[in-house]
Design a protein around this motif. Structure first.
Motif, PDB file in Angstrom:
ATOM      1  N   GLN A  67       0.693  -0.997   0.113  1.00 31.63           N
ATOM      2  CA  GLN A  67      -0.152   0.089   0.022  1.00 31.63           C
ATOM      3  C   GLN A  67       0.864   1.151   0.117  1.00 31.63           C
ATOM      4  O   GLN A  67       0.555   2.248  -0.606  1.00 31.63           O
ATOM      5  CB  GLN A  67      -0.893   0.238   1.086  1.00 31.63           C
ATOM      6  N   TYR A  70       2.297   1.846  -3.832  1.00 30.35           N
ATOM      7  CA  TYR A  70       1.230   2.281  -4.199  1.00 30.35           C
ATOM      8  C   TYR A  70       0.758   3.643  -4.123  1.00 30.35           C
ATOM      9  O   TYR A  70       0.610   4.625  -5.032  1.00 30.35           O
ATOM     10  CB  TYR A  70      -0.360   1.327  -3.860  1.00 30.35           C
ATOM     11  N   GLY A  75      -1.081   5.692  -6.838  1.00 27.99           N
ATOM     12  CA  GLY A  75      -2.321   4.723  -7.344  1.00 27.99           C
ATOM     13  C   GLY A  75      -3.372   5.206  -6.845  1.00 27.99           C
ATOM     14  O   GLY A  75      -3.882   6.249  -6.258  1.00 27.99           O
TER      15      GLY A  75
END
Length: 75
Positions: A67, A70, A75
């Motif tokens: 995460q 990301y 993202g």
């Protein structure tokens, strides 16, 4: 370097594609397949080296989850 002969089964469509490409590259079927395998192995090694460096850099930066990666790449 010593060599070993292998027998493999491939769909006829793939063999036809290999033969077309080998002819275009002025290579035998065996040489074309040999080069394709070497290129695949080289690519996999290069990708793994990049991933290893990225993981090491991420570790240095304190990144501990996918995460976080990301989030960093937007993202």
């Amino acid at each position: 370097m010593s060599t070993q002969t292998l027998n493999i089964s491939l769909p006829q469509e793939l063999v036809a594609e290999i033969d077309t490409r080998a002819t275009r590259d002025y290579a035998s079927r065996s040489e074309y397949i040999r080069r394709a395998i070497v290129n695949q192995i080289r690519t996999e090694r290069n990708v793994q080296a990049v991933l290893d460096r990225a993981n090491a850099r991420g570790h240095q930066m304190g990144i501990t989850s996918e995460q976080q990666v990301y989030d960093l790449i937007g993202g």
